[in-house]
Design a protein around this motif. Structure first.
Motif, PDB file in Angstrom:
ATOM      1  N   UNK A 162       0.837  -1.190   0.000  1.00 41.45           N
ATOM      2  CA  UNK A 162       0.000   0.000   0.000  1.00 41.45           C
ATOM      3  C   UNK A 162       0.880   1.252   0.000  1.00 41.45           C
ATOM      4  N   UNK A 163       0.439   2.269  -0.697  1.00 42.07           N
ATOM      5  CA  UNK A 163       1.175   3.533  -0.748  1.00 42.07           C
ATOM      6  C   UNK A 163       0.930   4.334   0.524  1.00 42.07           C
ATOM      7  N   UNK A 164       1.936   5.084   0.908  1.00 42.81           N
ATOM      8  CA  UNK A 164       1.795   6.049   1.998  1.00 42.81           C
ATOM      9  C   UNK A 164       1.498   7.396   1.351  1.00 42.81           C
ATOM     10  N   UNK A 165       0.331   7.941   1.584  1.00 37.48           N
ATOM     11  CA  UNK A 165      -0.055   9.210   0.971  1.00 37.48           C
ATOM     12  C   UNK A 165       0.285  10.359   1.906  1.00 37.48           C
ATOM     13  N   UNK A 166       0.710  11.481   1.311  1.00 38.27           N
ATOM     14  CA  UNK A 166       0.941  12.676   2.125  1.00 38.27           C
ATOM     15  C   UNK A 166      -0.197  13.662   1.885  1.00 38.27           C
ATOM     16  N   UNK A 167      -0.380  14.565   2.805  1.00 38.71           N
ATOM     17  CA  UNK A 167      -1.518  15.487   2.751  1.00 38.71           C
ATOM     18  C   UNK A 167      -1.232  16.732   1.918  1.00 38.71           C
ATOM     19  N   UNK A 168       0.011  16.889   1.469  1.00 39.51           N
ATOM     20  CA  UNK A 168       0.388  18.108   0.749  1.00 39.51           C
ATOM     21  C   UNK A 168       0.074  18.055  -0.736  1.00 39.51           C
ATOM     22  N   UNK A 169      -0.282  16.871  -1.247  1.00 36.97           N
ATOM     23  CA  UNK A 169      -0.542  16.720  -2.678  1.00 36.97           C
ATOM     24  C   UNK A 169      -1.778  15.851  -2.860  1.00 36.97           C
ATOM     25  N   UNK A 170      -2.563  16.150  -3.878  1.00 35.23           N
ATOM     26  CA  UNK A 170      -3.761  15.358  -4.169  1.00 35.23           C
ATOM     27  C   UNK A 170      -3.387  13.891  -4.372  1.00 35.23           C
ATOM     28  N   UNK A 171      -4.218  12.993  -3.865  1.00 36.98           N
ATOM     29  CA  UNK A 171      -3.931  11.555  -3.951  1.00 36.98           C
ATOM     30  C   UNK A 171      -3.815  11.109  -5.399  1.00 36.98           C
ATOM     31  N   UNK A 172      -4.659  11.609  -6.284  1.00 40.54           N
ATOM     32  CA  UNK A 172      -4.596  11.159  -7.676  1.00 40.54           C
ATOM     33  C   UNK A 172      -3.259  11.529  -8.307  1.00 40.54           C
ATOM     34  N   UNK A 173      -2.663  12.657  -7.898  1.00 42.43           N
ATOM     35  CA  UNK A 173      -1.347  13.041  -8.422  1.00 42.43           C
ATOM     36  C   UNK A 173      -0.238  12.180  -7.816  1.00 42.43           C
ATOM     37  N   UNK A 174      -0.398  11.762  -6.579  1.00 44.95           N
ATOM     38  CA  UNK A 174       0.572  10.849  -5.971  1.00 44.95           C
ATOM     39  C   UNK A 174       0.538   9.493  -6.669  1.00 44.95           C
ATOM     40  N   UNK A 175      -0.653   9.051  -7.036  1.00 42.62           N
ATOM     41  CA  UNK A 175      -0.780   7.796  -7.776  1.00 42.62           C
ATOM     42  C   UNK A 175      -0.174   7.970  -9.167  1.00 42.62           C
TER      43      UNK A 175
ATOM     44  N   UNK B 273      -5.919   0.709  -1.955  1.00 39.71           N
ATOM     45  CA  UNK B 273      -6.944   0.972  -0.948  1.00 39.71           C
ATOM     46  C   UNK B 273      -7.482   2.404  -1.051  1.00 39.71           C
ATOM     47  N   UNK B 274      -7.870   2.763  -2.280  1.00 36.57           N
ATOM     48  CA  UNK B 274      -8.474   4.069  -2.535  1.00 36.57           C
ATOM     49  C   UNK B 274      -9.770   3.862  -3.312  1.00 36.57           C
ATOM     50  N   UNK B 275     -10.538   4.914  -3.387  1.00 36.56           N
ATOM     51  CA  UNK B 275     -11.781   4.893  -4.136  1.00 36.56           C
ATOM     52  C   UNK B 275     -11.470   4.754  -5.636  1.00 36.56           C
ATOM     53  N   UNK B 276     -12.216   3.905  -6.363  1.00 32.94           N
ATOM     54  CA  UNK B 276     -11.992   3.782  -7.809  1.00 32.94           C
ATOM     55  C   UNK B 276     -12.091   5.119  -8.556  1.00 32.94           C
ATOM     56  N   UNK B 277     -12.909   6.054  -8.046  1.00 34.27           N
ATOM     57  CA  UNK B 277     -13.011   7.370  -8.690  1.00 34.27           C
ATOM     58  C   UNK B 277     -11.674   8.116  -8.656  1.00 34.27           C
ATOM     59  N   UNK B 278     -10.892   7.897  -7.595  1.00 37.50           N
ATOM     60  CA  UNK B 278      -9.577   8.530  -7.481  1.00 37.50           C
ATOM     61  C   UNK B 278      -8.643   7.970  -8.551  1.00 37.50           C
ATOM     62  N   UNK B 279      -8.674   6.659  -8.747  1.00 38.39           N
ATOM     63  CA  UNK B 279      -7.842   6.026  -9.778  1.00 38.39           C
ATOM     64  C   UNK B 279      -8.307   6.470 -11.161  1.00 38.39           C
ATOM     65  N   UNK B 280      -9.620   6.586 -11.352  1.00 38.27           N
ATOM     66  CA  UNK B 280     -10.151   7.073 -12.633  1.00 38.27           C
ATOM     67  C   UNK B 280      -9.597   8.464 -12.928  1.00 38.27           C
ATOM     68  N   UNK B 281      -9.558   9.303 -11.922  1.00 40.94           N
ATOM     69  CA  UNK B 281      -9.015  10.659 -12.093  1.00 40.94           C
ATOM     70  C   UNK B 281      -7.536  10.599 -12.479  1.00 40.94           C
ATOM     71  N   UNK B 282      -6.792   9.685 -11.862  1.00 44.67           N
ATOM     72  CA  UNK B 282      -5.378   9.497 -12.207  1.00 44.67           C
ATOM     73  C   UNK B 282      -5.238   9.079 -13.663  1.00 44.67           C
ATOM     74  N   UNK B 283      -6.014   8.092 -14.079  1.00 43.22           N
ATOM     75  CA  UNK B 283      -5.922   7.589 -15.455  1.00 43.22           C
ATOM     76  C   UNK B 283      -6.304   8.682 -16.455  1.00 43.22           C
ATOM     77  N   UNK B 284      -7.332   9.473 -16.133  1.00 44.16           N
ATOM     78  CA  UNK B 284      -7.714  10.574 -17.018  1.00 44.16           C
ATOM     79  C   UNK B 284      -6.581  11.585 -17.149  1.00 44.16           C
ATOM     80  N   UNK B 285      -5.946  11.900 -16.034  1.00 38.79           N
ATOM     81  CA  UNK B 285      -4.810  12.833 -16.027  1.00 38.79           C
ATOM     82  C   UNK B 285      -3.672  12.293 -16.894  1.00 38.79           C
ATOM     83  N   UNK B 286      -3.315  11.023 -16.707  1.00 39.48           N
ATOM     84  CA  UNK B 286      -2.224  10.429 -17.483  1.00 39.48           C
ATOM     85  C   UNK B 286      -2.572  10.324 -18.965  1.00 39.48           C
TER      86      UNK B 286
END
Length: 120
Positions: free
Chosen positions: A1-14, A44-57
């Motif tokens: 599992x990734x360790x997320x930081x609060x300074x950057x949006x999770x989708x950008x960390x992914x 262990x994140x919401x699929x919508x967050x991953x969708x946002x990552x994929x759209x960004x990429x």
């Protein structure tokens, strides 16, 4: 599992995680990458967050979707990923880096020597 930081949006960390895997050649051009659902479960994140990552990429031309088949690293995806990270470094990290150098009275040759003497 990734360790997320609060300074950057999770989708950008992914996205950074994906870009790192592409730049390290763990995922090569035209390789299929994990599905949105697979990544959401793994991270262990919401699929919508991953969708946002994929759209960004996809917007950046790093990955693409073959409808009904999945997502893949784009042709020249690694070059586009490198360009994106290089621009982020120039825009965000480099000004901080050079400001610290100035404050600490360091020059590039001194840093080069310090860096090469370390085991990075």
């Amino acid at each position: 599992m990734m360790e997320f930081n609060k300074k950057q949006a999770i989708y950008l960390q992914i996205a950074d995680y994906f870009i790192e895997n592409i730049l390290l050649k763990k995922w090569k051009e035209e390789d299929r990458i994990p599905s949105i659902r697979e990544m959401a479960v793994q991270l262990e994140v919401n699929p919508n967050t991953v969708t946002r990552t994929y759209n960004y990429l996809q917007e950046k031309g790093i990955i693409y979707n073959k409808r009904g088949i999945g997502y893949f690293v784009a042709e020249n995806g690694s070059g586009k990923a490198r360009d994106l990270k290089k621009q982020e470094f120039i825009d965000h990290d480099m000004p901080v880096f050079f400001r610290k150098m100035e404050l600490l009275d360091l020059d590039l040759e001194e840093l080069r020597q310090l860096y090469s003497s370390q085991n990075y």
